[in-house]
Motif scaffolding. Sequence first.
Motif, PDB file in Angstrom:
ATOM      1  N   GLY A 228     -17.865   9.087 -10.075  1.00 37.44           N
ATOM      2  CA  GLY A 228     -18.709   8.712  -8.786  1.00 37.44           C
ATOM      3  C   GLY A 228     -17.851   8.028  -7.791  1.00 37.44           C
ATOM      4  O   GLY A 228     -18.376   7.781  -6.690  1.00 37.44           O
ATOM      5  N   ILE A 229     -16.570   8.039  -8.010  1.00 36.79           N
ATOM      6  CA  ILE A 229     -15.701   7.430  -7.097  1.00 36.79           C
ATOM      7  C   ILE A 229     -14.937   8.423  -6.311  1.00 36.79           C
ATOM      8  O   ILE A 229     -14.109   9.315  -6.659  1.00 36.79           O
ATOM      9  CB  ILE A 229     -14.747   6.373  -7.817  1.00 36.79           C
ATOM     10  CG1 ILE A 229     -15.268   5.401  -8.538  1.00 36.79           C
ATOM     11  CG2 ILE A 229     -13.424   5.801  -6.822  1.00 36.79           C
ATOM     12  CD1 ILE A 229     -14.611   4.571  -9.329  1.00 36.79           C
ATOM     13  N   HIS A 230     -15.405   8.775  -4.998  1.00 35.56           N
ATOM     14  CA  HIS A 230     -14.990   9.764  -4.176  1.00 35.56           C
ATOM     15  C   HIS A 230     -13.967   9.323  -3.043  1.00 35.56           C
ATOM     16  O   HIS A 230     -13.782  10.048  -2.310  1.00 35.56           O
ATOM     17  CB  HIS A 230     -16.194  10.545  -3.805  1.00 35.56           C
ATOM     18  CG  HIS A 230     -16.891  11.215  -4.917  1.00 35.56           C
ATOM     19  ND1 HIS A 230     -17.944  12.079  -4.666  1.00 35.56           N
ATOM     20  CD2 HIS A 230     -16.721  11.241  -6.057  1.00 35.56           C
ATOM     21  CE1 HIS A 230     -18.741  12.296  -5.810  1.00 35.56           C
ATOM     22  NE2 HIS A 230     -17.854  11.949  -6.676  1.00 35.56           N
ATOM     23  N   CYS A 231     -13.781   8.167  -3.058  1.00 39.01           N
ATOM     24  CA  CYS A 231     -12.778   7.583  -2.009  1.00 39.01           C
ATOM     25  C   CYS A 231     -11.300   7.455  -2.539  1.00 39.01           C
ATOM     26  O   CYS A 231     -11.309   6.970  -3.486  1.00 39.01           O
ATOM     27  CB  CYS A 231     -13.193   6.246  -1.604  1.00 39.01           C
ATOM     28  SG  CYS A 231     -12.044   5.300  -0.477  1.00 39.01           S
ATOM     29  N   PRO A 232     -10.468   8.159  -1.774  1.00 33.69           N
ATOM     30  CA  PRO A 232      -9.081   8.209  -2.458  1.00 33.69           C
ATOM     31  C   PRO A 232      -8.421   6.903  -2.422  1.00 33.69           C
ATOM     32  O   PRO A 232      -7.611   6.453  -3.143  1.00 33.69           O
ATOM     33  CB  PRO A 232      -8.373   9.294  -1.293  1.00 33.69           C
ATOM     34  CG  PRO A 232      -9.388   9.314  -0.291  1.00 33.69           C
ATOM     35  CD  PRO A 232     -10.549   9.101  -0.768  1.00 33.69           C
ATOM     36  N   ARG A 233      -8.876   5.887  -1.169  1.00 31.91           N
ATOM     37  CA  ARG A 233      -8.249   4.568  -1.319  1.00 31.91           C
ATOM     38  C   ARG A 233      -8.837   4.006  -2.731  1.00 31.91           C
ATOM     39  O   ARG A 233      -7.987   3.251  -3.299  1.00 31.91           O
ATOM     40  CB  ARG A 233      -8.627   3.934  -0.166  1.00 31.91           C
ATOM     41  CG  ARG A 233      -8.515   2.452  -0.049  1.00 31.91           C
ATOM     42  CD  ARG A 233      -8.701   1.905   1.369  1.00 31.91           C
ATOM     43  NE  ARG A 233      -7.487   1.933   1.965  1.00 31.91           N
ATOM     44  CZ  ARG A 233      -7.549   1.543   3.299  1.00 31.91           C
ATOM     45  NH1 ARG A 233      -8.691   0.821   3.845  1.00 31.91           N
ATOM     46  NH2 ARG A 233      -6.349   1.718   3.917  1.00 31.91           N
ATOM     47  N   LYS A 234     -10.010   3.959  -2.954  1.00 31.03           N
ATOM     48  CA  LYS A 234     -10.577   3.301  -4.087  1.00 31.03           C
ATOM     49  C   LYS A 234     -10.177   3.797  -5.478  1.00 31.03           C
ATOM     50  O   LYS A 234      -9.863   3.141  -6.260  1.00 31.03           O
ATOM     51  CB  LYS A 234     -12.029   3.375  -4.467  1.00 31.03           C
ATOM     52  CG  LYS A 234     -12.845   2.670  -3.302  1.00 31.03           C
ATOM     53  CD  LYS A 234     -14.286   2.652  -3.280  1.00 31.03           C
ATOM     54  CE  LYS A 234     -15.038   2.027  -2.349  1.00 31.03           C
ATOM     55  NZ  LYS A 234     -16.603   2.181  -2.402  1.00 31.03           N
ATOM     56  N   ILE A 235      -9.416   5.074  -5.483  1.00 28.56           N
ATOM     57  CA  ILE A 235      -8.714   5.742  -6.529  1.00 28.56           C
ATOM     58  C   ILE A 235      -7.565   5.155  -6.835  1.00 28.56           C
ATOM     59  O   ILE A 235      -7.101   4.732  -7.786  1.00 28.56           O
ATOM     60  CB  ILE A 235      -8.512   7.341  -6.415  1.00 28.56           C
ATOM     61  CG1 ILE A 235      -9.865   8.092  -6.474  1.00 28.56           C
ATOM     62  CG2 ILE A 235      -7.708   7.796  -7.330  1.00 28.56           C
ATOM     63  CD1 ILE A 235     -10.659   8.185  -7.628  1.00 28.56           C
ATOM     64  N   LEU A 236      -6.977   4.921  -5.682  1.00 22.16           N
ATOM     65  CA  LEU A 236      -5.543   4.179  -5.786  1.00 22.16           C
ATOM     66  C   LEU A 236      -5.795   2.783  -6.157  1.00 22.16           C
ATOM     67  O   LEU A 236      -4.816   2.237  -7.036  1.00 22.16           O
ATOM     68  CB  LEU A 236      -4.835   4.355  -4.509  1.00 22.16           C
ATOM     69  CG  LEU A 236      -4.318   5.780  -3.969  1.00 22.16           C
ATOM     70  CD1 LEU A 236      -3.377   5.502  -2.734  1.00 22.16           C
ATOM     71  CD2 LEU A 236      -3.605   6.437  -5.062  1.00 22.16           C
ATOM     72  N   ILE A 237      -6.761   2.116  -5.739  1.00 26.95           N
ATOM     73  CA  ILE A 237      -6.761   0.483  -6.148  1.00 26.95           C
ATOM     74  C   ILE A 237      -7.200   0.575  -7.863  1.00 26.95           C
ATOM     75  O   ILE A 237      -6.639  -0.471  -8.335  1.00 26.95           O
ATOM     76  CB  ILE A 237      -8.033   0.148  -5.230  1.00 26.95           C
ATOM     77  CG1 ILE A 237      -7.463  -0.122  -3.755  1.00 26.95           C
ATOM     78  CG2 ILE A 237      -8.580  -1.236  -6.011  1.00 26.95           C
ATOM     79  CD1 ILE A 237      -8.822  -0.329  -2.927  1.00 26.95           C
ATOM     80  N   LYS A 238      -7.805   1.412  -8.093  1.00 28.48           N
ATOM     81  CA  LYS A 238      -8.224   1.478  -9.528  1.00 28.48           C
ATOM     82  C   LYS A 238      -7.158   2.117 -10.545  1.00 28.48           C
ATOM     83  O   LYS A 238      -7.459   1.971 -11.628  1.00 28.48           O
ATOM     84  CB  LYS A 238      -9.642   2.165  -9.911  1.00 28.48           C
ATOM     85  CG  LYS A 238     -10.826   1.444  -9.345  1.00 28.48           C
ATOM     86  CD  LYS A 238     -12.100   2.019  -9.666  1.00 28.48           C
ATOM     87  CE  LYS A 238     -13.345   1.444  -9.159  1.00 28.48           C
ATOM     88  NZ  LYS A 238     -13.471   0.272 -10.181  1.00 28.48           N
ATOM     89  N   SER A 239      -6.386   2.691  -9.809  1.00 29.85           N
ATOM     90  CA  SER A 239      -5.222   3.342 -10.693  1.00 29.85           C
ATOM     91  C   SER A 239      -3.833   2.403 -10.603  1.00 29.85           C
ATOM     92  O   SER A 239      -3.630   1.712  -9.848  1.00 29.85           O
ATOM     93  CB  SER A 239      -5.001   4.620 -10.267  1.00 29.85           C
ATOM     94  OG  SER A 239      -6.307   5.527 -10.200  1.00 29.85           O
ATOM     95  N   ASN A 240      -2.981   3.118 -11.512  1.00 36.96           N
ATOM     96  CA  ASN A 240      -1.602   2.634 -11.712  1.00 36.96           C
ATOM     97  C   ASN A 240      -0.744   3.132 -10.531  1.00 36.96           C
ATOM     98  O   ASN A 240      -0.187   4.108 -10.605  1.00 36.96           O
ATOM     99  CB  ASN A 240      -0.869   2.713 -13.008  1.00 36.96           C
ATOM    100  CG  ASN A 240       0.242   2.134 -13.003  1.00 36.96           C
ATOM    101  OD1 ASN A 240       0.763   1.035 -12.301  1.00 36.96           O
ATOM    102  ND2 ASN A 240       1.178   2.429 -14.099  1.00 36.96           N
ATOM    103  N   SER A 241      -0.778   2.668  -9.335  1.00 32.59           N
ATOM    104  CA  SER A 241      -0.120   3.089  -8.100  1.00 32.59           C
ATOM    105  C   SER A 241       1.060   2.349  -7.660  1.00 32.59           C
ATOM    106  O   SER A 241       1.115   1.066  -7.998  1.00 32.59           O
ATOM    107  CB  SER A 241      -1.171   3.099  -6.928  1.00 32.59           C
ATOM    108  OG  SER A 241      -2.230   3.967  -7.285  1.00 32.59           O
TER     109      SER A 241
END
Length: 198
Positions: free
Chosen positions: A155-168
């Motif tokens: 349910g995470i469809h925001c690319p910014r949130k993807i980066l926050i939750k990932s190893n960026s």
Amino acid sequence: MKVTNTKIFGLILAGGYSRRMGKDKALLEFHGKPQIEHLFELLQKYCKKVFLSKRTDQKAYKNLPFINDSHEFSNQGPLGGILSAMKQHPGANWLVMACDLPFVTQETIQTLLTLRDPQKIATAFISTQDALPEPLCAIWEGHGFNSILKLFNEGIHCPRKILIKSNSHLLKQTNPHWLDNINTPYEFDQIKQNFFKN
């Protein structure tokens, strides 16, 4: 001189509805030509291939190559475009660029490429406005597809949130205006008058 990275494809996100602008932001002119053409030519200097990311109901732009949003990612905004490109070209890494960034330069792209960490899911700049990751001028690594898809399915469809939750891998902007974007007719007029006078 053309500095091509054969492992990186370019993706210009042009599938938005531009509701606040009232007309297609990809066709606004800052550099003497439609922004979509300017960015396409800019990314060609660094990428093996460059594509426009668009909705299935959008017309193609001239003869520029494009990737339509896949059915399962349609109407999901920029992340849908990124996932659609990753799905269509597995193994490719993606230099992703929003179409409404008139201040992006060769230096912007060279900074991303030079400081890129291919072991991370993405290399992106930190916003000068809120210190959060800027996902729409970034390198998204192909090996991160499954991890991104997992978060998408949660349910995470925001690319910014993807980066926050990932190893960026996050970078400071050398120029604080690199990622200033344009959303309204007023902003367009102000930027044209102050930065892009003919």
